[in-house]
Design a protein around this motif. Structure first.
Motif, PDB file in Angstrom:
ATOM      1  N   ALA A  91       0.932  -1.341   0.018  1.00 53.26           N
ATOM      2  CA  ALA A  91      -0.033  -0.002   0.146  1.00 53.26           C
ATOM      3  C   ALA A  91       0.857   1.173   0.036  1.00 53.26           C
ATOM      4  O   ALA A  91       0.616   1.996  -0.640  1.00 53.26           O
ATOM      5  N   TYR A  92       1.944   1.070   0.716  1.00 55.08           N
ATOM      6  CA  TYR A  92       2.913   2.617   0.643  1.00 55.08           C
ATOM      7  C   TYR A  92       3.360   2.609  -0.494  1.00 55.08           C
ATOM      8  O   TYR A  92       3.853   3.730  -0.871  1.00 55.08           O
ATOM      9  N   ARG A  93       4.098   1.476  -1.242  1.00 56.15           N
ATOM     10  CA  ARG A  93       4.388   1.610  -2.650  1.00 56.15           C
ATOM     11  C   ARG A  93       3.489   2.249  -3.451  1.00 56.15           C
ATOM     12  O   ARG A  93       3.748   2.866  -4.550  1.00 56.15           O
ATOM     13  N   MET A  94       2.183   1.811  -3.190  1.00 55.23           N
ATOM     14  CA  MET A  94       1.096   2.497  -4.205  1.00 55.23           C
ATOM     15  C   MET A  94       0.949   3.733  -4.014  1.00 55.23           C
ATOM     16  O   MET A  94       0.699   4.834  -4.849  1.00 55.23           O
ATOM     17  N   LEU A  95       0.896   4.239  -2.750  1.00 59.01           N
ATOM     18  CA  LEU A  95       0.214   5.461  -2.482  1.00 59.01           C
ATOM     19  C   LEU A  95       1.109   6.549  -2.018  1.00 59.01           C
ATOM     20  O   LEU A  95       0.864   7.722  -2.144  1.00 59.01           O
ATOM     21  N   GLY A  96       2.347   6.054  -1.474  1.00 62.86           N
ATOM     22  CA  GLY A  96       3.655   6.943  -0.875  1.00 62.86           C
ATOM     23  C   GLY A  96       2.815   7.805   0.437  1.00 62.86           C
ATOM     24  O   GLY A  96       3.764   8.736   0.543  1.00 62.86           O
ATOM     25  N   MET A  97       2.064   7.471   0.998  1.00 65.06           N
ATOM     26  CA  MET A  97       1.542   8.166   2.112  1.00 65.06           C
ATOM     27  C   MET A  97       1.312   7.126   3.292  1.00 65.06           C
ATOM     28  O   MET A  97       0.553   5.890   3.067  1.00 65.06           O
ATOM     29  N   ARG A  98       1.992   7.287   4.335  1.00 62.08           N
ATOM     30  CA  ARG A  98       1.790   6.314   5.507  1.00 62.08           C
ATOM     31  C   ARG A  98       0.466   6.107   6.083  1.00 62.08           C
ATOM     32  O   ARG A  98      -0.130   4.930   6.354  1.00 62.08           O
TER      33      ARG A  98
END
Length: 291
Positions: free
Chosen positions: A20-27
């Motif tokens: 999810a972080y790689r997809m969204l860039g937001m923790r």
């Protein structure tokens, strides 16, 4: 005692967060997606779930795509440059044995991934980072294998065009960065210039919350001058700390003991070629104050 389902989910949570972080860039967004995945998994009919891992990876990927689509309007209205929310660990030293994330989650790579469509990003990550076969990728995205191969091909071409061209060891990265940190802390413009590539690029994300450049700053003199100006504007109030930023050596800059920015660097041929500075306070939550 935890149920078997919750135990299985908790074992998979780190992998789901990385997806999810790689997809969204937001923790925060990644954590929300992972929690939503759990809620859906816990409410699912077990007879329909052959593999908890496959089911959770698929739903996490799909939820991330949906989140990327839904925030497009918000992203289009974002003030200035958008950079990913950094994952930061403050380090008092730089031990060689320190655990580091893979380079595919670096700030530079996440910034490049933002140039992809949600489907291209998902297909590329699942195939090239998480090593899923095309059949699994097709099932996740609801597309044919041929279509997924095309998505991955387009993503690779875009990444090849826009990703920083550098190959440097972590030890060299640290050496250059330590020298630059010392020069910046001393407001030594001449020393900074020797460590910056002639065509160095500087991008900063203030998110409209704090003052920040809205265009790329290019060139040794301009970038060194910017650091010099900050140090002189806040004389003896600026402190730099080495940090691991998304698993790579980076800097946290403090002013009056408060976090002012998190800085990531690309190193090429012994000099700094790109600098990514996150100043948006919404993306600096959880970073400790200067002790």
């Amino acid at each position: 005692m935890k149920s078997a389902d919750l135990l299985a989910f908790e074992a998979l949570r780190p992998r789901l967060f990385l997806i999810a972080y790689r997809m969204l860039g937001m923790r925060a967004d990644a954590e929300d997606v992972v929690q939503d995945a759990w809620l859906r998994y816990s409410a699912s009919v077990r007879d329909d779930v052959r593999s908890a891992e496959a089911w959770l990876v698929t739903i996490t990927t799909r939820l991330s795509i949906d989140r990327l689509r839904s925030r497009k309007t918000e992203r289009d209205a974002y003030t200035g440059w958008w950079l990913p929310e950094p994952v930061v660990e403050i380090v008092e030293d730089t031990p060689e044995a320190a655990a580091e994330l893979a380079s595919d989650v670096s700030v530079a790579m996440l910034w490049v991934l933002e140039r992809l469509t949600p489907e291209e990003r998902a297909a590329f990550l699942m195939r090239k980072v998480f090593d899923q076969d095309y059949g699994d990728v097709a099932a996740m995205l609801g597309k044919s294998e041929a279509a997924c191969r095309q998505l991955v091909h387009r993503a690779q071409e875009r990444i090849r065009q826009e990703s920083p061209r550098f190959t440097v060891s972590k030890s060299m990265h640290r050496v250059v960065l330590e020298q630059f940190m010392q020069a910046a802390a001393n407001a030594d413009r001449a020393a900074m210039k020797t460590l910056l590539a002639a065509d160095v690029e500087f991008r900063a994300d203030g998110g409209g919350k704090v003052e920040s450049l809205h265009k790329v700053l290019i060139g040794t003199g301009r970038v060194a001058g910017l650091y010099w100006a900050v140090d002189n504007a806040f004389r003896e109030r600026v402190v730099y700390k080495m940090a691991r930023v998304n698993g790579e050596p980076g800097l946290v800059r403090y002013i009056d003991g408060k976090v002012e920015s998190v800085q990531s660097f690309c190193i090429h041929d012994g000099t700094i070629s790109r600098i990514y500075v996150v100043r948006n306070p919404d993306k600096l939550q959880g970073i400790p104050l200067l002790q």
